[in-house]
Motif scaffolding. Structure first.
Motif, PDB file in Angstrom:
ATOM      1  N   ALA A 231       0.843  -1.208   0.000  1.00 11.22           N
ATOM      2  CA  ALA A 231       0.000   0.000   0.000  1.00 11.22           C
ATOM      3  C   ALA A 231       0.870   1.247   0.000  1.00 11.22           C
ATOM      4  CB  ALA A 231      -0.920  -0.023   1.214  1.00 11.22           C
ATOM      5  N   LYS A 232       1.945   1.191   0.772  1.00 12.91           N
ATOM      6  CA  LYS A 232       2.847   2.334   0.854  1.00 12.91           C
ATOM      7  C   LYS A 232       3.462   2.634  -0.512  1.00 12.91           C
ATOM      8  CE  LYS A 232       6.984   1.563   1.391  1.00 12.91           C
ATOM      9  NZ  LYS A 232       8.306   1.783   0.860  1.00 12.91           N
ATOM     10  N   GLN A 233       3.896   1.569  -1.198  1.00 14.22           N
ATOM     11  CA  GLN A 233       4.497   1.760  -2.521  1.00 14.22           C
ATOM     12  C   GLN A 233       3.511   2.484  -3.433  1.00 14.22           C
ATOM     13  OE1 GLN A 233       7.616   1.117  -2.000  1.00 14.22           O
ATOM     14  NE2 GLN A 233       8.070  -0.705  -3.254  1.00 14.22           N
ATOM     15  N   ASP A 234       2.299   1.951  -3.417  1.00 16.84           N
ATOM     16  CA  ASP A 234       1.278   2.538  -4.296  1.00 16.84           C
ATOM     17  C   ASP A 234       0.992   3.988  -3.898  1.00 16.84           C
ATOM     18  OD1 ASP A 234      -0.657  -0.553  -4.592  1.00 16.84           O
ATOM     19  OD2 ASP A 234       1.169   0.170  -5.591  1.00 16.84           O
ATOM     20  N   ALA A 235       0.942   4.231  -2.602  1.00 16.91           N
ATOM     21  CA  ALA A 235       0.627   5.590  -2.138  1.00 16.91           C
ATOM     22  C   ALA A 235       1.718   6.571  -2.574  1.00 16.91           C
ATOM     23  CB  ALA A 235       0.463   5.590  -0.625  1.00 16.91           C
ATOM     24  N   LEU A 236       2.979   6.131  -2.395  1.00 15.82           N
ATOM     25  CA  LEU A 236       4.083   7.016  -2.783  1.00 15.82           C
ATOM     26  C   LEU A 236       4.069   7.280  -4.287  1.00 15.82           C
ATOM     27  CD1 LEU A 236       7.053   5.737  -0.579  1.00 15.82           C
ATOM     28  CD2 LEU A 236       6.039   8.024  -0.597  1.00 15.82           C
ATOM     29  N   ALA A 237       3.824   6.225  -5.040  1.00  7.57           N
ATOM     30  CA  ALA A 237       3.768   6.410  -6.505  1.00  7.57           C
ATOM     31  C   ALA A 237       2.667   7.392  -6.871  1.00  7.57           C
ATOM     32  CB  ALA A 237       3.542   5.062  -7.176  1.00  7.57           C
ATOM     33  N   ALA A 238       1.534   7.252  -6.193  1.00  8.50           N
ATOM     34  CA  ALA A 238       0.408   8.154  -6.480  1.00  8.50           C
ATOM     35  C   ALA A 238       0.771   9.593  -6.145  1.00  8.50           C
ATOM     36  CB  ALA A 238      -0.815   7.707  -5.690  1.00  8.50           C
ATOM     37  N   LEU A 239       1.491   9.760  -5.032  1.00  9.55           N
ATOM     38  CA  LEU A 239       1.926  11.111  -4.646  1.00  9.55           C
ATOM     39  C   LEU A 239       2.791  11.741  -5.735  1.00  9.55           C
ATOM     40  CD1 LEU A 239       2.919  11.057  -0.845  1.00  9.55           C
ATOM     41  CD2 LEU A 239       1.110  12.372  -1.945  1.00  9.55           C
ATOM     42  N   ARG A 292       1.527  17.177   1.265  1.00  6.49           N
ATOM     43  CA  ARG A 292       2.286  16.128   0.592  1.00  6.49           C
ATOM     44  C   ARG A 292       3.581  15.805   1.301  1.00  6.49           C
ATOM     45  NH1 ARG A 292       2.125  17.024  -5.794  1.00  6.49           N
ATOM     46  NH2 ARG A 292       3.839  15.524  -5.788  1.00  6.49           N
ATOM     47  N   ARG A 293       4.207  16.845   1.818  1.00  8.20           N
ATOM     48  CA  ARG A 293       5.488  16.602   2.471  1.00  8.20           C
ATOM     49  C   ARG A 293       5.349  15.695   3.678  1.00  8.20           C
ATOM     50  NH1 ARG A 293       8.668  21.759   4.134  1.00  8.20           N
ATOM     51  NH2 ARG A 293       7.424  21.234   5.961  1.00  8.20           N
ATOM     52  N   ASP A 294       4.309  15.978   4.468  1.00  7.39           N
ATOM     53  CA  ASP A 294       4.086  15.147   5.660  1.00  7.39           C
ATOM     54  C   ASP A 294       3.767  13.717   5.276  1.00  7.39           C
ATOM     55  OD1 ASP A 294       2.397  17.783   7.538  1.00  7.39           O
ATOM     56  OD2 ASP A 294       4.514  17.343   7.133  1.00  7.39           O
ATOM     57  N   ALA A 295       2.915  13.621   4.259  1.00 10.41           N
ATOM     58  CA  ALA A 295       2.509  12.280   3.828  1.00 10.41           C
ATOM     59  C   ALA A 295       3.719  11.491   3.379  1.00 10.41           C
ATOM     60  CB  ALA A 295       1.489  12.361   2.716  1.00 10.41           C
ATOM     61  N   ARG A 296       4.529  12.145   2.546  1.00 10.08           N
ATOM     62  CA  ARG A 296       5.699  11.428   2.048  1.00 10.08           C
ATOM     63  C   ARG A 296       6.610  11.023   3.183  1.00 10.08           C
ATOM     64  NH1 ARG A 296       8.131  15.006  -1.477  1.00 10.08           N
ATOM     65  NH2 ARG A 296       6.513  14.655  -3.024  1.00 10.08           N
ATOM     66  N   ARG A 297       6.767  11.907   4.142  1.00 12.50           N
ATOM     67  CA  ARG A 297       7.668  11.591   5.241  1.00 12.50           C
ATOM     68  C   ARG A 297       7.173  10.395   6.040  1.00 12.50           C
ATOM     69  NH1 ARG A 297       7.931  15.358   9.698  1.00 12.50           N
ATOM     70  NH2 ARG A 297       7.494  16.789   8.003  1.00 12.50           N
ATOM     71  N   ALA A 298       5.870  10.441   6.349  1.00  9.81           N
ATOM     72  CA  ALA A 298       5.310   9.330   7.139  1.00  9.81           C
ATOM     73  C   ALA A 298       5.489   8.016   6.412  1.00  9.81           C
ATOM     74  CB  ALA A 298       3.833   9.580   7.429  1.00  9.81           C
ATOM     75  N   LEU A 299       5.217   8.038   5.098  1.00  8.25           N
ATOM     76  CA  LEU A 299       5.333   6.797   4.325  1.00  8.25           C
ATOM     77  C   LEU A 299       6.784   6.348   4.213  1.00  8.25           C
ATOM     78  CD1 LEU A 299       2.722   7.632   1.556  1.00  8.25           C
ATOM     79  CD2 LEU A 299       2.543   5.828   3.287  1.00  8.25           C
ATOM     80  N   ARG A 300       7.646   7.306   3.944  1.00  7.67           N
ATOM     81  CA  ARG A 300       9.071   6.956   3.815  1.00  7.67           C
ATOM     82  C   ARG A 300       9.610   6.401   5.115  1.00  7.67           C
ATOM     83  NH1 ARG A 300      10.380   9.164  -1.273  1.00  7.67           N
ATOM     84  NH2 ARG A 300      10.359   7.045  -2.111  1.00  7.67           N
ATOM     85  N   ASN A 301       9.059   6.873   6.251  1.00  7.07           N
ATOM     86  CA  ASN A 301       9.548   6.394   7.547  1.00  7.07           C
ATOM     87  C   ASN A 301       9.337   4.902   7.742  1.00  7.07           C
ATOM     88  OD1 ASN A 301      10.821   8.544   8.660  1.00  7.07           O
ATOM     89  ND2 ASN A 301       9.046   9.299   9.806  1.00  7.07           N
TER      90      ASN A 301
END
Lengths: 575, 414
Positions: A231-239, A292-301
């Motif tokens: 899910a994270k992969q897909d979310a990041l790609a979508a971002l 977006r920045r927060d989202a990316r950070r949370a996912l990348r974490n």
């Protein structure tokens, strides 16, 4: 180990992992060869180790387990099991058989079962021992066997003299015995061709099992993590692509696993756990409209400090992990037939042992044995070598012999030779008789492919005049067996009985220890006897007596009868 | 003893092994179904109590439930983080006071064990040739001189529980035949009375008293008719415990008394049965000098470690080890004499059946009981012979009482 620290092991069964001991000794003992050039380091270590155990612990019950050639149930499950692994070094292979022979010569009971590895046989015996309340010490340092440790079961590492109970296993291996299989399933074992999960080593496996529990628990968590990861992969790609809809969908998929992982880590606690919980929670609670920045950070974490690689590997190789578990798990339900009374170290066949050790070039061991033999007054020549053993293969010959026996005050010793140990299944091969200390007769009836014998019906009629004669006293070792065999053959045994086994046991006032005929012969008569193995070996295999030449069986059988006859005299006076 | 008892017994045991005993496979199957259902029920209860399903057979999972989730407090010490508490029987028994779950687990384990050892294992032992199970009897299988058996081990059948009864129900005679069971009652106490010569003990047995109630009355001074079941149970525990050298600590713990109460009880016991104390001391002195004890019929049991050494050292034994051996020595005279008597009875009964031309045959011997398989027409005679032979096996200062019963299966006669 200091005496004071030892648990009460007076009644214990010491079970040696024979195959493994030879294997380890091979690598641990430096190059050793026999005079004829054969490598012997494995056997040497094996013999030295076992002698040390016997000397230091003096166990009541003792047995050595070996692998038997041929496929096992594990091969059924996993064809490549052991097929791809490196074959053992050529120098090692013949040493297993040598070790077996050494064990036989030294009177060490051997346990094994076709289709099963030594580990399985050991587990089966452990179970039986526990059922009767006997403590067990498994002599090995193969961690596969740690899983058997528990109440009344220890593992002894002979080299380090370390006796491990459940706590000991936990200290040494990092997890208690019940979890050993889970750790091994994850980390695999290259030498045993157990695949495990690639990328998961001992440290990681141990940490995971300690924290999360069984293999099932670990796999469950891995699946969750995998779900989250996808899910994270897909979310990041979508971002990246700026696709809000896709992002929301992916995030929705991520929430549930993230939440559950957070709860899990929270419950398990610890600093590490709290930090992980935070990371997961950050994703679970991430608002859809977060910057977006927060989202990316949370996912990348999720990619950092979560041991992602290992967890993903587990999820990906779940099947393999489960298979590995099956491979390392030692089933507890193997039926091991050996009666406990036979798992007692008996006296060495000094003759055979010394010959073997001389051949192998074990000078100091040979010298030790010779000293021990001298100290105990062993006579090396066997009884069989010096007695008369007449083969009665015609009715006339038997009738004449019986004439001499059927006198009122005679005491006749007899023994039956059969092709099996269970009297209800055994077929009669022959009967031996003795009425004095110098010799006796053997009546073959059930040998295969042998002309020198008579049909049982004829022999029976004649034998009845002695065996079925209530005026003639009977002597024998473990007469219950012979009476049972003859009953089924239609020959009742009459007359007063003197059973040397019972007499010997009574004299020892109930203590166990070997009361086998050859050991009694050593103790009370100072005499050696030929062993079953000597007459029944055909190459590397042992055959049943019906296939052994009549003359050999005659010597062996008459020796049994004569020894019992002599023993009866000695034991009678002691009673 | 060898010539009269052990030597002829070889033949008797061979015949018993060859005869075997009939087992009703269908009954065992039904029992298996019931037990499995019961196991499931108990398992569900356990899961309910825990609040979630888990593998009851896994000590790790059980440990988690008991100590982490339910927060029960075990009495053992926990030191390092990898040290774990045992989930063994004693621990669970101790925990039962804190929560109902441990007791259910014990129940689960017992059912499981019965299922495996008896219901599932027993049918496998049936010999297809005759439909009977051929137990193996080991003549000197026990250090005391008693018989032992294996495949199956008859001593393991639970006594006094409903499940034990059901297992015994599955042991049946041939059609048209019945079982006669003969059980020596309180054999060891009677032997003790005889060996010690204690007049009180002898009187109680000679007068046909309930020995436990009698003891309770004698020790506490309460009149016999007013002895409560609880008091009788205590006296019973002491009666049996004395032979095994029970400590006041154990009596207190098992009967729920204080140590002082227990001590007082035991002291009063020995005051009443003074010769028993003398007898026990005599045995201890004898073994210290000779390193062995002997039974009524001369069976020897050696204890070389107990021979008193000149400098008074203990021969390399710790105090508890030594005390355990002393208990064994005392026990050996009583239990060993019991073995003598039963074995002699078997030898004589075998001869009696032969002489009388009876088809009846012994099939089992376990604890103090002898089980005989009898054609219906011979039952009355056999009951008589059995009682006669067993009661007269030894001439003791007190009568040897035998309970004889006949019935259609082992449970009915037990």
């Amino acid at each position: 180990m200091p005496e004071a620290d030892r648990p009460a092991l007076d009644d214990a069964l010491f079970l040696v992992d024979g195959t493994y001991t030879v294997y380890r000794s091979f690598f641990a003992v430096s190059r050793l060869t026999a005079p004829d050039g054969r490598p012997t380091n494995g056997v040497y270590g094996f013999v030295a180790t076992l002698r040390k155990i016997l000397r230091e612990w003096k166990p009541k019950y003792f047995a050595v387990a070996f692998d038997l050639e041929g496929p096992t149930h594990r091969n059924d499950r996993y064809e490549e099991y052991k097929a791809n692994r490196q074959p053992p070094p050529a120098d090692l292979v013949p040493q297993f058989e040598m070790a077996r022979q050494a064990a036989e010569a030294m009177g060490w009971p051997i346990v094994e079962r076709e289709g099963f590895e030594a580990d399985d046989v050991i587990a089966g015996l452990v179970r039986r021992a526990r059922e009767r309340g006997t403590p067990v010490v498994i002599v090995t340092d193969d961690k596969d066997l740690y899983q058997l440790v528990g109440d009344g079961v220890w593992v002894l590492n002979p080299a380090k003299e370390r006796l491990l109970d459940s706590n000991g296993v936990a200290d040494l291996f990092g997890v208690p015995p019940g979890r050993v299989v889970d750790v091994l399933a994850l980390m695999g074992d290259a030498s045993d061709n157990v695949p495990g999960v690639p990328g998961v080593g001992e440290k990681t496996a141990r940490a995971m099992v300690l924290r999360y529990g069984s293999l099932d628990d670990v796999i469950a968590r891995a699946r969750l993590f995998h779900e989250l990861w996808q899910a994270k992969q897909d979310a990041l790609a979508a971002l990246e692509a700026g696709d809000d809809d896709a992002f929301r969908t992916a995030l929705a998929r991520a929430r549930e696993p993230a939440r559950r992982l957070a709860v899990l880590e929270q419950r398990l606690g610890g600093d590490e756990g709290d930090r992980l919980a935070e990371r997961f929670r950050a994703v679970a609670e991430l608002p859809e409209d977060a910057p977006r920045r927060d989202a990316r950070r949370a996912l990348r974490n999720l990619e950092k400090k979560t041991q992602a690689r290992a967890w993903l590997a587990i999820a990906e190789h779940e099947e393999q992990a489960r298979l590995s578990e099956e491979l390392v798990r030692i089933p507890h339900d193997v039926d091991v037939e050996h009666p406990f009374e036979e798992l007692v170290p008996s006296m060495p066949d000094i003759e055979r042992a010394i010959t073997l050790f001389r051949e192998l070039g074990f000078r100091s061991l040979t010298a030790e044995l010779e000293d021990e033999a001298a100290a105990e007054g062993y006579r090396r020549e066997t009884v069989a070598a010096s007695l008369q053993a007449e083969v009665l293969d015609t009715e006339d010959a038997l009738a004449r012999y019986v004439e001499t026996l059927a006198r009122g005050d005679a005491r006749v010793s007899f023994d039956t030779e059969t092709d099996a140990l269970d009297p209800r299944r055994a077929r009669l091969v022959g009967v031996s008789l003795a009425a004095g200390p110098d010799g006796g007769a053997y009546v073959p009836v059930g040998h295969r492919g042998e002309a020198r014998q008579m049909p049982w019906e004829r022999a029976r009629a004649q034998l009845a005049r002695v065996i079925g004669n209530a005026a003639v006293a009977k002597v024998g070792q473990n007469l219950k067996f012979d009476i049972a065999v003859l009953r089924r053959a239609g020959l009742p045994v009459e007359g007063p009985l003197f059973d040397t086994l019972i007499a010997a046991q009574l004299l020892d006032s109930g203590r166990t220890g070997s009361h086998r005929l050859d050991d009694l012969a050593q103790r009370y008569l100072g005499a050696a006897m030929i062993s079953y193995g000597e007459i029944s070996r055909s190459g590397a295999e042992e055959v049943t007596l019906d296939l052994v030449p009549v003359d050999d069986v005659a010597r062996y059988a008459v020796e049994d009868a004569v020894v019992a006859w002599r023993l009866a005299d000695v034991l009678r006076t002691e009673l | 003893m060898f010539d009269e008892i052990e030597a002829p017994l070889v033949r008797v045991l061979e015949e018993m092994e060859a005869t075997g005993i009939r087992v009703d496979g269908a009954m065992l199957e039904a029992m298996g179904r019931d037990l499995r259902a019961e196991l499931e029920r108990v398992e569900r209860e356990i899961h309910d109590l825990a609040g979630h399903p888990f593998n009851v057979n896994s000590p790790q999972q059980l440990r988690k439930v008991l100590f982490d989730e339910l927060g029960l407090v075990p009495s053992g010490r926990r030191t390092q983080k990898t040290r774990v508490h045992s989930t063994g029987q004693e621990v669970l028994e101790a925990l039962a006071a804190q929560h109902p779950l441990p007791a259910r687990v014990l129940e689960y384990r017992e059912l499981s064990k019965l299922l495996g050892t008896w219901v599932e294992a027993l049918p496998k032992l049936i010999d297809p040739e005759d439909g009977r199970v051929h137990t193996r009897f080991h003549q000197l299988g026990a250090a005391t001189g008693r018989l032992s058996s294996s495949d199956p081990n008859l001593q393991n059948i639970p006594i006094r529980t409903p499940l034990g009864r059901r297992i015994r129900e599955a042991f049946v005679p041939e059609p048209g035949w019945l079982f006669v069971s003969a059980d020596y009652s309180q054999m060891e106490l009677r032997i003790l009375a005889h060996l010690s010569g204690d007049p009180e003990l002898i009187r109680a047995f000679s007068e046909g008293r309930d020995i436990h109630a009698y003891t309770a009355a004698a020790v506490t001074g309460i009149p016999l008719e007013e002895v409560t079941p609880e008091l009788r149970a205590r006296a019973k525990a002491v009666n049996f415990g004395i032979i095994y050298g029970m400590s006041e600590f154990r009596l207190a713990r098992e009967q729920g008394m204080s140590r002082d109460e227990a001590r007082a009880f035991i002291t009063a016991y020995f005051e009443r049965y003074g010769k028993v104390r003398e007898y026990i001391d005599g045995v201890i002195a004898h073994v210290a000098r000779h390193g062995e004890v002997r039974t009524l019929f001369g069976r020897r049991r050696s204890f070389p470690e107990l021979i008193a050494t000149e400098d008074g050292t203990r021969g390399g034994l710790s105090r508890p080890q030594r005390e355990a051996l002393v208990r064994q020595a005392v026990n050996a005279t009583v239990q060993g004499s019991g073995a003598d008597i039963i074995k002699l009875a078997m030898v004589r009964l075998h001869a009696r059946f032969r002489d009388q031309g009876l088809a009846a045959r012994m099939v089992l011997q376990v604890h103090d009981e002898l089980l005989v398989e009898v054609p219906a027409g011979e039952v009355a005679q056999v009951e008589r012979h059995v009682r006669e032979v067993m009661e007269s096996a030894a001439r003791l200062a007190v009568p040897l009482a035998v309970d004889v019963r006949s019935g259609p299966n082992w449970s009915a006669v037990h």
